[in-house]
Write a protein that holds these residues in place. Sequence first.
Motif, PDB file in Angstrom:
ATOM      1  N   GLN A  36       0.822  -1.211   0.000  1.00 17.72           N
ATOM      2  CA  GLN A  36       0.000   0.000   0.000  1.00 17.72           C
ATOM      3  C   GLN A  36       0.854   1.258   0.000  1.00 17.72           C
ATOM      4  O   GLN A  36       0.517   2.258  -0.640  1.00 17.72           O
ATOM      5  N   THR A  39       2.192   1.938  -3.350  1.00 15.13           N
ATOM      6  CA  THR A  39       1.169   2.591  -4.158  1.00 15.13           C
ATOM      7  C   THR A  39       1.026   4.067  -3.792  1.00 15.13           C
ATOM      8  O   THR A  39       0.828   4.919  -4.664  1.00 15.13           O
ATOM      9  N   THR A  42       3.750   5.875  -5.451  1.00 16.50           N
ATOM     10  CA  THR A  42       3.602   5.758  -6.904  1.00 16.50           C
ATOM     11  C   THR A  42       2.497   6.665  -7.409  1.00 16.50           C
ATOM     12  O   THR A  42       2.653   7.346  -8.434  1.00 16.50           O
ATOM     13  N   VAL A  43       1.373   6.692  -6.692  1.00 15.99           N
ATOM     14  CA  VAL A  43       0.268   7.569  -7.075  1.00 15.99           C
ATOM     15  C   VAL A  43       0.707   9.035  -7.040  1.00 15.99           C
ATOM     16  O   VAL A  43       0.420   9.811  -7.970  1.00 15.99           O
ATOM     17  N   SER A  99      -6.434  -2.147  -6.541  1.00 20.99           N
ATOM     18  CA  SER A  99      -5.015  -2.296  -6.854  1.00 20.99           C
ATOM     19  C   SER A  99      -4.829  -2.845  -8.266  1.00 20.99           C
ATOM     20  O   SER A  99      -3.932  -2.420  -9.004  1.00 20.99           O
ATOM     21  N   LEU A 102      -5.537   0.024 -10.758  1.00 17.18           N
ATOM     22  CA  LEU A 102      -4.411   0.954 -10.848  1.00 17.18           C
ATOM     23  C   LEU A 102      -3.296   0.375 -11.710  1.00 17.18           C
ATOM     24  O   LEU A 102      -2.685   1.093 -12.519  1.00 17.18           O
ATOM     25  N   GLN A 123     -10.833   3.180  -3.312  1.00 20.91           N
ATOM     26  CA  GLN A 123      -9.923   2.519  -2.380  1.00 20.91           C
ATOM     27  C   GLN A 123     -10.137   3.030  -0.954  1.00 20.91           C
ATOM     28  O   GLN A 123     -10.117   2.252   0.010  1.00 20.91           O
ATOM     29  N   GLY A 169       8.971   1.307  -3.837  1.00 15.96           N
ATOM     30  CA  GLY A 169       8.151   1.881  -4.899  1.00 15.96           C
ATOM     31  C   GLY A 169       8.962   2.774  -5.822  1.00 15.96           C
ATOM     32  O   GLY A 169       8.816   2.715  -7.052  1.00 15.96           O
ATOM     33  N   TYR A 182       2.532  -0.832  -9.139  1.00 10.58           N
ATOM     34  CA  TYR A 182       1.141  -1.153  -8.820  1.00 10.58           C
ATOM     35  C   TYR A 182       0.905  -2.670  -8.795  1.00 10.58           C
ATOM     36  O   TYR A 182       0.135  -3.177  -7.976  1.00 10.58           O
ATOM     37  N   ASP A 185       2.016  -4.218  -5.566  1.00  8.33           N
ATOM     38  CA  ASP A 185       1.038  -3.933  -4.506  1.00  8.33           C
ATOM     39  C   ASP A 185      -0.102  -4.936  -4.551  1.00  8.33           C
ATOM     40  O   ASP A 185      -0.522  -5.485  -3.526  1.00  8.33           O
TER      41      ASP A 185
END
Length: 415
Positions: A36, A39, A42-43, A99, A102, A123, A169, A182, A185
């Motif tokens: 998580q 992510t 990464t987001v 996940s 994404l 999410q 990540g 992603y 994850d």
Amino acid sequence: MAGRRWTRVLTDVRPLRVSAPYRRLFVGNTISQLGQQMTAVTVAVQVYALTDSSFAVGLLGIFGLVPLVGFGLYAGSIADAVDRRLLAIIASSGSWSVSLVLAAQAFLGNTHVWVIYLCIAVQAACFATSSPARNAMIPRLLPAELLPAAGALNAASFNLGFTVGPLLGAVLISWGGFEVAYTVDALTFTATLYALFRLPAMPPTPGSPRAGLRSVRDGLGFLRRSPNLRMTFVLDLCAMVFAHPRALFPALAYKVYGGGATTVGVLQAAPAVGALVAFVVSGWVSRVRLHGVAIVLSILVYGAAVGAVGLAPALWAGVLFLAVSGAADSVSSAFRNTVLQVAAPDELRGRLQGVFIVVVAGGPRAGDFLLGSVGEATTERLALVLGGLACIVGVLVAVAVQRSFLSYDARHPTP
């Protein structure tokens, strides 16, 4: 004699020894937390790459906050009315599906930031539904005297993922792009599902009310009559809304420190490194009686450390202050969790955990938006200084209004 002293200082791991279900839940949550947090970084990096805007990164917080508030409160009432294990399995399966989405949007080369915002919203709704159920299970898995140690272990689980996840990540982004990060994850999230399937059934206690708005109102009414519980939420909001620096990390990394995705990962991981150091020497937590004093002092240190990041002359100094902030937040979290789990009756734990999730997870998202907006309007450094000062002032005002919180005694817990 020296060995006995070290035992009193080092981490209390008795919860892992005495309860196999708690141990499985702890391991599953730790592994999934790693994914998580991969992510999360990464987001943030993907949105910044698409928009070149700290404000756009901060908007991630708003898209996560609204579902957290709406679903968190209602899901808490559901957790008190149904089998908590089953509810956690269903909601966690939803998070796992997000996940996968994404990963798919990254593989397809998505350039529309709204797709990412939508995924974050869904999410957040799934997380807000599963988390009250999972947290409300813990007092059924452990004796009351081990709950402070479990609080420290749970904080360490979160922060281990927060340490390794962002760094991993960043490495995966540099090596294989957003889609690889992603995908990892999605793979790690299966650990949580496995742990939940292995737990015993968690049916509601006899006489528990049906889920609904009336049940939510009953939980909020109990909170209104519980000044110590309410104060833990207020103090955490002071820290997370005013002084949560995460939305500024991409801009700090690229603009202030002249780095890239790896630097974002280092900044993201720094608070968790400090939290893990605090965890290693957390054996003293179970012996502290004045939990209110401990919470207040740790949040004051947190605010001062975040403000100091804005004054740090170089990356190494900023990382050091972020580590201090993480250590202070970890201590605060352990005591706040204990107050909630010990002072709240079991038939209300789901609803109060729902409020807890709204505060603990919603506060940082509101903070992302606030500091992201201030950083965009002024500078990232100034936003950090102002945020740290606002946190300190907020805590001092709250304590001045309710001084009795400083007398909260773990030997005689009262909500």
